[in-house]
Design an enzyme around this catalytic site. Sequence first.
Site, PDB file in Angstrom:
ATOM      1  N   SER A 176       0.872  -1.189   0.000  1.00 31.35           N
ATOM      2  CA  SER A 176       0.000   0.000   0.000  1.00 31.35           C
ATOM      3  C   SER A 176       0.898   1.224   0.000  1.00 31.35           C
ATOM      4  CB  SER A 176      -0.844  -0.009   1.285  1.00 31.35           C
ATOM      5  OG  SER A 176      -1.506   1.218   1.469  1.00 31.35           O
TER       6      SER A 176
ATOM      7  N   TYR B 165      -2.398  -1.651  10.421  1.00 37.24           N
ATOM      8  CA  TYR B 165      -2.332  -1.760   8.953  1.00 37.24           C
ATOM      9  C   TYR B 165      -0.993  -1.228   8.450  1.00 37.24           C
ATOM     10  CZ  TYR B 165      -4.051  -1.212   4.082  1.00 37.24           C
ATOM     11  OH  TYR B 165      -4.227  -1.283   2.719  1.00 37.24           O
TER      12      TYR B 165
END
Length: 260
Positions: A142, A155
């Site tokens: 990401s 995350y």
Amino acid sequence: MLKEKSVVITGSTSGIGFGMARAFAAQGANIMLNGLCEGGEIEKARGSIESEFNVKVIYSPADMTKPEEIADMITDTKCELGSVDVLVNNAGIQHVSPVDEFPTDKWDQVIAINLTAAFHTTRAAVPLMKDSGWGRIINIASAHGLVASPFKSAYIAAKHGIVGLTKTVALETAQQGITCNAICPGWVKTPLVEKQIDAHAQAHDLPRDEVIRKVILERQPTKQFVKIEEVAALAVFLASDAAASITGASMSIDGGWVAH
Ligand code: NAD
């Protein structure tokens, strides 16, 4: 080029993973689908890819928090499709909370699915790739594997971790015809992001389009979502022979996000 290669994609019942499954199938690859799904829905998705692209598509319900189920998924791929040529570690979840209020069970779950699962798939797939002298590992990280935002500690820790895992695996396999790379997307409109839009809209009593404009796309200079098909096309390229010398890389596809 990818004709009859076997591609395992974790978390491919939805969003980016499903898009990648279609893109690899369009190249003639056979697919191992994985992810959470109702029985009828997965059979429909499996059958539709199989008939549209004339390839073999199988499904594993392996839970990415369970190491034995992950190992079985890789073994089943080898048994039913003949090899494991491309491994795409894509399954992921999000939880948003200040670090001092972050529930410990949510922390463990995010790290297990977004990071530790990729260790388990990789350790099971690499010996098969070494035996055949060819392999591609693609980790869906990401923009949050490269930069941080508040309230997403688990995350972001997991995504930074997977960028590190990518580099290490790349170094260990560099002379064996195997590459390992990370893709770092910015915002892509998938169920994972729809949930965040809804939660923010509800918490702040804002219309969804205002949340998208002022909150979600605020960090993305193009002010557009990245398309699932664009991420999938990059994954297909990384699996191609043209990308044989790309390994250990983290490739941004984020509308300019990390150029800030
Ligand atoms: P999504 O919610 O549409 O898909 C997630 C997939 O993971 C689903 O198939 C789901 O069933 C599967 N999954 C969840 N828990 C699982 C478990 N325990 N075992 C097996 N499978 C499980 O989300 P998405 O947006 O398509 O995300 C895919 C990947 O892309 C994730 O790793 C995510 O972090 C990453 N990513 C997404 C964005 C974005 O903006 N959507 C941006 C950057 C990175």
